[in-house]
Motif scaffolding. Sequence first.
Motif: not given
Length: 161
Positions: A36-39, A44-48, A99-104
């Motif tokens: 999920v984090i990698e996706a 190609k993931a959308p970003a603001v 990614k690290r913050r999400l993982y935590e």
Amino acid sequence: MKNDTAKDWMGDLKHLKLLKYTYKGKIKSEKDKYSVIEATYSDKAPAVSMLPNLVISDTTYTETDMTIHQKIYPQFKIVTVRQMVDAGKLTEDSIAMLKRRLYENIETGFGYVALDWLYKGQKFSTLGIITNDGIPVDPITSHLHTGVNTIVEGRISSNKK
């Protein structure tokens, strides 16, 4: 956002519409969490990509003060993570930190949803995480904030003696 976009939104927010969401299940393992984090932060993931805010001001004068009431709305573009990196708005290090913050912060047992969006005629999809409080967090709306600001300034009297 799907059923009732705020009617008083101004600027770019009024163009953002959640078309549908699909519950994908729970994050059951560290492998699911990693996927999920990698996706979420793939090239190609959308970003603001934030632009200068739209500020709508209303000024009121009294004998002693000038009061400026400001409503602040985000202005933005939806681009890919890779386009953000190429434009210098993100670095590989900042992506790794995100990614690290999400993982935590993401726990196994959290749910996740696929979100389908429409923005200025362009469709795109993101993933959102559903935390234990039931509120989905996604990479698009988590960057978009409205606000208000009030500035009060004293006026100089023109009737000096």
